[in-house]
Design a protein around this motif. Structure first.
Motif, PDB file in Angstrom:
ATOM      1  N   LEU A 245     -47.486 -18.408 -26.912  1.00  0.00           N
ATOM      2  CA  LEU A 245     -46.828 -17.481 -27.836  1.00  0.00           C
ATOM      3  C   LEU A 245     -46.467 -16.172 -27.147  1.00  0.00           C
ATOM      4  O   LEU A 245     -45.414 -15.587 -27.422  1.00  0.00           O
ATOM      5  CB  LEU A 245     -47.731 -17.226 -29.039  1.00  0.00           C
ATOM      6  CG  LEU A 245     -47.883 -18.405 -30.013  1.00  0.00           C
ATOM      7  CD1 LEU A 245     -48.973 -18.120 -31.029  1.00  0.00           C
ATOM      8  CD2 LEU A 245     -46.563 -18.704 -30.705  1.00  0.00           C
ATOM      9  N   ILE A 246     -47.334 -15.717 -26.242  1.00  0.00           N
ATOM     10  CA  ILE A 246     -47.017 -14.489 -25.495  1.00  0.00           C
ATOM     11  C   ILE A 246     -45.793 -14.718 -24.614  1.00  0.00           C
ATOM     12  O   ILE A 246     -44.887 -13.879 -24.542  1.00  0.00           O
ATOM     13  CB  ILE A 246     -48.230 -14.045 -24.658  1.00  0.00           C
ATOM     14  CG1 ILE A 246     -49.363 -13.576 -25.579  1.00  0.00           C
ATOM     15  CG2 ILE A 246     -47.841 -12.934 -23.691  1.00  0.00           C
ATOM     16  CD1 ILE A 246     -50.650 -13.251 -24.848  1.00  0.00           C
ATOM     17  N   ARG A 247     -45.767 -15.888 -23.939  1.00  0.00           N
ATOM     18  CA  ARG A 247     -44.597 -16.203 -23.114  1.00  0.00           C
ATOM     19  C   ARG A 247     -43.340 -16.319 -23.968  1.00  0.00           C
ATOM     20  O   ARG A 247     -42.261 -15.853 -23.584  1.00  0.00           O
ATOM     21  CB  ARG A 247     -44.829 -17.510 -22.348  1.00  0.00           C
ATOM     22  CG  ARG A 247     -45.798 -17.396 -21.192  1.00  0.00           C
ATOM     23  CD  ARG A 247     -45.657 -18.586 -20.250  1.00  0.00           C
ATOM     24  NE  ARG A 247     -45.889 -19.848 -20.934  1.00  0.00           N
ATOM     25  CZ  ARG A 247     -47.064 -20.430 -21.035  1.00  0.00           C
ATOM     26  NH1 ARG A 247     -48.137 -19.860 -20.501  1.00  0.00           N
ATOM     27  NH2 ARG A 247     -47.202 -21.582 -21.658  1.00  0.00           N
ATOM     28  N   ALA A 248     -43.480 -16.969 -25.147  1.00  0.00           N
ATOM     29  CA  ALA A 248     -42.321 -17.103 -26.039  1.00  0.00           C
ATOM     30  C   ALA A 248     -41.817 -15.734 -26.478  1.00  0.00           C
ATOM     31  O   ALA A 248     -40.598 -15.502 -26.548  1.00  0.00           O
ATOM     32  CB  ALA A 248     -42.694 -17.953 -27.250  1.00  0.00           C
ATOM     33  N   MET A 249     -42.750 -14.825 -26.777  1.00  0.00           N
ATOM     34  CA  MET A 249     -42.364 -13.474 -27.194  1.00  0.00           C
ATOM     35  C   MET A 249     -41.642 -12.746 -26.056  1.00  0.00           C
ATOM     36  O   MET A 249     -40.610 -12.091 -26.270  1.00  0.00           O
ATOM     37  CB  MET A 249     -43.620 -12.698 -27.614  1.00  0.00           C
ATOM     38  CG  MET A 249     -43.339 -11.328 -28.199  1.00  0.00           C
ATOM     39  SD  MET A 249     -42.568 -11.458 -29.834  1.00  0.00           S
ATOM     40  CE  MET A 249     -42.507  -9.719 -30.305  1.00  0.00           C
ATOM     41  N   LEU A 250     -42.172 -12.866 -24.840  1.00  0.00           N
ATOM     42  CA  LEU A 250     -41.549 -12.200 -23.689  1.00  0.00           C
ATOM     43  C   LEU A 250     -40.169 -12.790 -23.403  1.00  0.00           C
ATOM     44  O   LEU A 250     -39.231 -12.054 -23.087  1.00  0.00           O
ATOM     45  CB  LEU A 250     -42.454 -12.331 -22.459  1.00  0.00           C
ATOM     46  CG  LEU A 250     -43.795 -11.581 -22.529  1.00  0.00           C
ATOM     47  CD1 LEU A 250     -44.626 -11.868 -21.290  1.00  0.00           C
ATOM     48  CD2 LEU A 250     -43.559 -10.083 -22.674  1.00  0.00           C
ATOM     49  N   ILE A 251     -40.048 -14.120 -23.513  1.00  0.00           N
ATOM     50  CA  ILE A 251     -38.746 -14.752 -23.289  1.00  0.00           C
ATOM     51  C   ILE A 251     -37.752 -14.295 -24.347  1.00  0.00           C
ATOM     52  O   ILE A 251     -36.584 -13.982 -24.042  1.00  0.00           O
ATOM     53  CB  ILE A 251     -38.888 -16.287 -23.293  1.00  0.00           C
ATOM     54  CG1 ILE A 251     -39.687 -16.744 -22.064  1.00  0.00           C
ATOM     55  CG2 ILE A 251     -37.519 -16.958 -23.305  1.00  0.00           C
ATOM     56  CD1 ILE A 251     -40.033 -18.213 -22.071  1.00  0.00           C
ATOM     57  N   ALA A 252     -38.196 -14.245 -25.608  1.00  0.00           N
ATOM     58  CA  ALA A 252     -37.313 -13.803 -26.686  1.00  0.00           C
ATOM     59  C   ALA A 252     -36.849 -12.368 -26.460  1.00  0.00           C
ATOM     60  O   ALA A 252     -35.657 -12.051 -26.615  1.00  0.00           O
ATOM     61  CB  ALA A 252     -38.032 -13.932 -28.027  1.00  0.00           C
ATOM     62  N   ILE A 253     -37.802 -11.502 -26.079  1.00  0.00           N
ATOM     63  CA  ILE A 253     -37.447 -10.099 -25.836  1.00  0.00           C
ATOM     64  C   ILE A 253     -36.479  -9.982 -24.661  1.00  0.00           C
ATOM     65  O   ILE A 253     -35.526  -9.196 -24.696  1.00  0.00           O
ATOM     66  CB  ILE A 253     -38.724  -9.273 -25.602  1.00  0.00           C
ATOM     67  CG1 ILE A 253     -39.514  -9.132 -26.915  1.00  0.00           C
ATOM     68  CG2 ILE A 253     -38.389  -7.895 -25.050  1.00  0.00           C
ATOM     69  CD1 ILE A 253     -40.825  -8.417 -26.758  1.00  0.00           C
TER      70      ILE A 253
END
Length: 612
Positions: free
Chosen positions: A409-417
């Motif tokens: 989820l942290i990686r997904a958040m960073l990718i989204a940002i």
């Protein structure tokens, strides 16, 4: 429609008529009051507040105050030691009680034991039996939990399973099935010492590992078994509450009878070890020798000893091996003439991982205790334990799944940002404005953690994480339309003043554009937040309505809660808390950050003598 017996079309028509009447006499007047009076007053008040926030050094007070609020809110929430859960806790829809008797127990003895235990289970449930739909008992083949258990721990004659199925949530009233599970765990373990009991409920979300799962890896099996026992002793001595009972996925006391063939004696008779082994195997497990055909159906014919001889060691050892020698003579030799036997114990199947032997220590967590907290206490108890070189242990199972999901989820958040930043930079042709928008996403978590801390809610790794990622999309949209509209107003003001399109506006004109942009975007931002929050509120509070029953029988069967509400409620509350604060953030802090960046731009231009 009603007279014709078509209640659903009749109800829909009645609702349409009522909505029309309410719209004419109530909703239209409320809408006009909301638009022409309430929102006008709100815009005036908002303009006053925004003007105050943009004046002088108050810009920095608002910005750094929000930053400090973010730090304090996160510290407040996590200092309260909230429960960190992989998936939300749920009221059991069914409970499995797995009983494992000593290895070698006959299946008939296991069946008798499970019948007695089933009566005890009924007595423990007592008056709460009105919510029990069924109690199913399996012995042997059916006595396997959903995950099948560790390797080598499948269906066996010494295992029995009792499954208690409850009625749907809406029919349980005030009875909590979690209390029944807790009573079963407390009382059954005291009544049956020596019996390994595993009590678990249906889990929320996809299948995961055990709440407590420790893998001990090494090369030499005897050393590995000794170190596993050491770890078990350390955990037992720590006396940690919440552990149902640590178990090992290795059977160390599995009884066996070893038959040793004397090869020299067998050779004198012309026998091979394979013939002796095949004779014993046929006597015990049988051998298919033919088929019995009835019409088109075929039934295998199995040859083996009768029950009265099959479990008699003397009968097994005294049976004869019949064969023909080299001269074609029929020879009969008793098994006992060429073989001896002895009783022993052995290990069950041994797992390997990355070429190392692995023994798994596992346990469920007692209902009402938090798996993450229990695992942290176990880690503390084992912190001073030193294992020989080449041997180590690690926590896997649900804890490993939880960490991997959090990292994902942290990686997904960073990718989204990162993707949002790339798109915004290309659209705005600027790096500063996209950074402002992304900072507003970070600040929106103030509402999330503040709401969770205020209402004492748990931190659900998957659901809260998905809610934060979802919240980012709404916050980004509001910030984009606000900043974009401010830029359009500034372009129009430059044209009015006859300035170049990239020239820097005077401070007063730039501030007026920011205030006008915030005032104009107040309504869409506010309405976006209101509609989203109101839309998520029924799911957050777990409101259940039977619309078919309402339209057909005028019985809405309204109730709150349930498994679905427990599952999706955390996502809803995350978005509601975050969006409630993000609305203030978008309308006040985003303009503040925008003015800070423009002031910095003016300072840099003056410093380096640029007019662009």
């Amino acid at each position: 429609f009603y007279f014709a017996g078509w209640n659903i079309p009749g109800s829909l028509s009645a609702i349409a008529a009522l909505v029309t009447i309410f719209n004419v006499y109530i909703f239209s007047h409320l809408g006009q009051w909301f638009q022409n009076i309430f929102l006008v007053k709100l815009e005036k008040w908002y303009t006053t507040v925004l003007t105050f926030a943009l004046a002088g050094k108050k810009l920095y007070i608002f910005f750094f105050g929000t930053l400090l609020m973010l730090i304090l809110t996160m510290g407040w929430y996590f200092s309260s030691n909230p429960k960190i859960l992989f998936f939300p806790e749920n009221e059991p829809s069914y409970i499995n009680v797995l009983a494992e008797l000593p290895i070698g127990t006959d299946i008939h003895a296991t069946d008798t034991f499970m019948v007695d235990m089933r009566e005890d289970v009924k007595n423990i449930i007592g008056d709460r039996g009105s919510i029990v739909k069924s109690i199913l008992t399996n012995v042997g083949t059916g006595a396997v939990l959903e995950d099948g258990g560790p390797a080598g721990q499948g269906a066996r004659p010494n295992k029995g399973l009792i499954t208690i199925n409850f009625m749907d949530y809406e029919f349980r009233g005030d009875i909590e099935t979690s209390n029944i599970m807790r009573d079963l765990s407390d009382q059954l373990s005291r009544r049956y010492p020596g019996v390994v009991l595993t009590i678990e409920k249906n889990s929320m979300g996809p299948p995961t590992g055990r709440p407590i799962n420790i893998e001990v890896a090494g090369n030499k099996f005897d050393v590995l078994l000794k170190q596993s026992d050491r770890i078990l002793q350390e955990i037992e001595q720590a006396d940690i509450d919440g552990i149902e009972g640590m178990k090992m996925d290795l059977d160390v006391g599995k009884p066996e009878m070893i038959v040793t063939v004397d090869r020299d004696k067998a050779r004198r008779f012309g026998l091979s070890t394979g013939q002796v082994a095949q004779t014993i195997r046929t006597a015990l497990f049988g051998k298919e020798i033919s088929d019995y055909k009835v019409g088109e159906d075929e039934y295998p014919i199995q040859l083996r000893l009768q029950d009265e001889f099959r479990y008699n060691v003397s009968s097994l050892m005294n049976q004869t091996v019949i064969f023909r020698n080299n001269q074609g003579r029929l020879i009969k030799v008793p098994v006992s003439a060429v073989a001896d036997f002895k009783y022993s114990t052995t290990y069950g199947s041994v797992k390997r991982k990355d070429l190392d032997r692995v023994i798994t220590l596992y346990s469920n967590v007692v209902e009402g205790y938090n798996p993450t907290e229990v695992n942290e206490q176990i880690q503390l108890a084992l912190s001073d334990l030193e294992l020989p070189e080449g041997y180590d242990y690690r926590f896997t199972g649900e804890q490993q799944d939880q960490q991997e999901s959090m990292q994902f989820l942290i990686r997904a958040m960073l990718i989204a940002i990162s993707l949002i930043l790339m798109i915004l930079v290309s659209q705005f042709n600027s790096l500063v404005k996209p950074v402002i928008i992304l900072i507003s996403v970070v600040f929106s978590t103030i509402g999330v953690f503040g709401g969770l801390a205020t209402f004492g809610m748990d931190f659900i790794v998957v659901m809260t994480g998905i809610g934060i990622v979802s919240l980012a999309g709404v916050v980004v949209n509001n910030a984009i339309v606000l900043i974009d509209y401010i830029e359009l107003l500034k372009q129009d003001r430059r044209k009015e003043l006859g300035m170049d399109e990239n020239a820097i506006l005077p401070v007063k004109d730039a501030t007026d554009c920011v205030i006008e942009g915030g005032k104009t975007r107040l309504r869409p931002v506010l309405l976006t937040a209101i509609t989203t929050i109101l839309g998520l509120l029924p799911m957050a509070i777990g409101l259940n309505i039977d619309f078919a029953g309402l339209l057909r029988d005028f019985d809405p069967n309204i109730y709150f809660g349930g498994d679905i509400a427990n599952m999706w409620g955390p996502i809803s509350w995350t978005v509601i808390f975050g969006l409630a604060f993000a609305t203030f953030l978008t309308l006040i802090i985003v303009p503040v950050m925008y003015r800070i960046t423009t002031k910095m731009q003016v300072y840099v231009n003056k410093k380096f003598g640029s007019n662009k």
